[in-house]
Design an enzyme around this catalytic site. Structure first.
Site, PDB file in Angstrom:
ATOM      1  NE  ARG A   1      -1.655   1.169   3.841  1.00  0.00           N
ATOM      2  CZ  ARG A   1      -2.071   1.345   5.089  1.00  0.00           C
ATOM      3  NH1 ARG A   1      -3.345   1.611   5.322  1.00  0.00           N
ATOM      4  NH2 ARG A   1      -1.235   1.246   6.090  1.00  0.00           N
TER       5      ARG A   1
ATOM      6  N   GLY B   1      -8.836  11.610   6.173  1.00  0.00           N
ATOM      7  CA  GLY B   1      -8.617  10.541   7.148  1.00  0.00           C
ATOM      8  C   GLY B   1      -7.141  10.254   7.315  1.00  0.00           C
TER       9      GLY B   1
ATOM     10  CD  GLU C   1      -6.294   2.778   3.511  1.00  0.00           C
ATOM     11  OE1 GLU C   1      -7.539   2.556   3.441  1.00  0.00           O
ATOM     12  OE2 GLU C   1      -5.576   2.377   4.420  1.00  0.00           O
TER      13      GLU C   1
ATOM     14  CD  GLU D   1     -12.734   1.712   6.503  1.00  0.00           C
ATOM     15  OE1 GLU D   1     -12.050   2.709   6.159  1.00  0.00           O
ATOM     16  OE2 GLU D   1     -12.264   0.748   7.139  1.00  0.00           O
TER      17      GLU D   1
END
Length: 301
Positions: A4, A26, A90, A99
């Site tokens: 990632r 975030g 992300e 999310e």
């Protein structure tokens, strides 16, 4: 999660330019903001509703980085005086959509992103791959059990047992080593680019999928994973057959079903509550022509 972080770094180095205004949605530890700040943009806004953002600010200070403005707030309450060139995020849950990623990004796009701006990443593919599990990882339904001569098959259509099924009964987490094989060559069930969307109404609530079997075997369910696409050269996926990432894996299970090469697996995906994958439902469009219950031994449920 080197997969990632390294991929994000590659994309940020390509797309964040000097004089850009960047918003990190975030921010968490601030890692994406820190990577963006290294590109010398005019300003980076790092947002997080958690008090943990104080730690992110300290990390930046410790590393001598001073072009990040840390703001403890929900993104929908954030209204800077200037428009944004790049939104980095992300926001992907283990089921990609769970999310509030789509809703949050489209809100920022509508309110804060310049017409020439970019959401990074913005392109995604969602997969539901028919898989077979290794014997030690199988989780058969109770009515498939035949344990030392004890028969549970009468419970298959029993109404009384339904009230005891938890909401995760059809959807189980599993470890990557559980996979024995993919029965089909992976093809996304759904692809989208939030840079091209204006409303979350563009997110489908049902999917119709048809796949051709290329590897004969017993199917134990559908493996959910996703691909993150920054551009045609930069991206990663969360497939259990790919390099490990921190995202968990989900299996939408089915009764043991044998398929031969050339068979077609047709199924529907119900995403009515896209924020709660435990309530997603996958079902064969029609009963498979090659349905063969697998003998179950031992207490596997």
């Amino acid at each position: 999660d080197a997969v990632r972080v390294d991929t994000y770094r590659q994309a940020i180095r390509r797309y964040v330019k000097p004089d850009d205004v960047v918003l990190d949605l975030g921010t968490g530890t601030g890692i994406l903001s820190l990577l963006a700040a290294a590109q010398k943009p005019r300003r980076v806004y790092a947002l997080d509703h958690s008090k943990f953002i104080a730690i992110a600010k300290r990390i930046a200070e410790h590393n001598g980085i001073d072009n990040i403005t840390f703001v403890q707030t929900h993104s929908r309450d954030f209204a800077p005086a200037e428009k944004v060139d790049v939104v980095i995020h992300e926001q992907m849950g283990d089921a990609l959509l769970n999310e509030n990623m789509v809703e949050n990004l489209l809100d920022l796009k509508r309110r804060l992103l310049k017409p020439t701006g970019r959401i990074l990443p913005g392109r995604f593919e969602l997969f539901f791959e028919p898989v077979g599990l290794k014997k030690d990882y199988r989780v058969p339904y109770i009515w498939e059990q035949d344990i030392h001569g004890l028969d549970f098959s009468f419970l298959r259509h029993d109404r009384e047992i339904a009230e005891y099924k938890p909401d995760y009964y059809e959807c189980r987490s599993f470890a990557a080593p559980a996979i024995d094989c993919f029965l089909c060559d992976p093809v996304p069930a759904f692809s989208f680019d939030v840079n091209q969307w204006s409303s979350d109404t563009e997110l489908p609530r049902t999917l119709d999928v048809s796949r051709t079997v290329v590897r004969s075997g017993s199917m134990d369910g559908w493996c959910l994973y996703f691909r993150v696409i920054f551009d045609d050269e930069i991206g990663f996926d969360t497939s259990p057959l790919s390099a490990h990432t921190h995202w968990n894996h989900r299996l939408f299970r089915t009764s043991a079903t044998a398929f031969a090469k050339g068979d077609v697996i047709s199924f529907t995906v119900d995403l009515a509550n896209h924020l709660n994958p435990k309530q997603w439902r996958l079902a064969f469009t029609s009963p498979p022509s090659a349905r063969k219950p697998r003998p179950i031994t031992g207490n596997e449920d």
